[in-house]
Motif scaffolding. Sequence first.
Motif, PDB file in Angstrom:
ATOM      1  N   HIS A 111       0.821  -1.204   0.000  1.00 18.29           N
ATOM      2  CA  HIS A 111       0.000   0.000   0.000  1.00 18.29           C
ATOM      3  C   HIS A 111       0.858   1.258   0.000  1.00 18.29           C
ATOM      4  N   ASP A 123      -6.105  -8.211  -6.353  1.00 16.84           N
ATOM      5  CA  ASP A 123      -4.927  -7.965  -5.516  1.00 16.84           C
ATOM      6  C   ASP A 123      -4.489  -6.511  -5.600  1.00 16.84           C
ATOM      7  N   GLN A 165      -7.001  -4.215  -3.757  1.00 17.32           N
ATOM      8  CA  GLN A 165      -6.882  -4.332  -2.302  1.00 17.32           C
ATOM      9  C   GLN A 165      -5.627  -3.626  -1.799  1.00 17.32           C
ATOM     10  N   ARG A 183     -12.392   0.284  -3.264  1.00 16.98           N
ATOM     11  CA  ARG A 183     -13.567  -0.579  -3.139  1.00 16.98           C
ATOM     12  C   ARG A 183     -13.717  -1.275  -4.485  1.00 16.98           C
ATOM     13  N   TYR A 184     -13.611  -2.580  -4.484  1.00 23.67           N
ATOM     14  CA  TYR A 184     -13.482  -3.342  -5.724  1.00 23.67           C
ATOM     15  C   TYR A 184     -14.684  -4.252  -5.940  1.00 23.67           C
TER      16      TYR A 184
END
Length: 243
Positions: free
Chosen positions: A47, A186, A189, A194-195
């Motif tokens: 991230h 992946d 995230q 928001r997927y």
Amino acid sequence: GAPAPPTKIKAVLHSLDDLRELAARHGASAIWFEKMVEKLVRWPAEHDDAEFYRKRAYARCGVSQSAHSDTLLVEVHGGGRREWTNADGHIVSAIKGRRIGAGLMVQVRTLDNTSFCEQVALFARSRVAVLHHGAAVGGNAVFLRPDAVLIEVAPLRREEPAPQATTSMLARGEPLPPLGDAGNLDLAQTIGLRYVGSLSAYAVQRGAPSQPCPRASYKYSHDCTVSLDSSRFAIALDSAEDA
């Protein structure tokens, strides 16, 4: 990243066959091997890496770190490949009137002939992005703000092995579940998006939307366009509103 499972490797080998066919069609003598190999591993970054890259890109392109996201982006593939059969009818009209699209400015855009900074700015202002699985997702999703919704669309059937498809499903040509990993879960995230993966696309012949197009050829063929199963896409929108 973690090694890919055998089914993923088989899928890449199928992709390599597609690339060989594409290269032969255009008289190319080489295939971008690195682009194929990168599909063998999970998204390798963290991230903090994505955030660092996004902030540096924003700064380089003069995009405010705190600007309001006000756009619903529907990306259209350029070059006559994987074009939506009817982006306004299938996608925009399905989202208008829903909570997820309330107050957003709709942009149906191709990224052809747009600069790096134009793409950064476009994705930075997109609160909702609807993208067919492809390079636009892997290359530009990182520029979406962490609270954005990414709806990634992929075929509702697979001819090659996939995490959601069992061998028997493939043999019978059954559709995959309507929701799942459309290829970049992946990545999403990691970035903090928001997927929703919508397995709702299918290929039809250009100019004849009632006539199916071979699944194996629609990735690159100018003769095919991409339609959406409306009921499956509605499930994705329901999920996106709850994400």
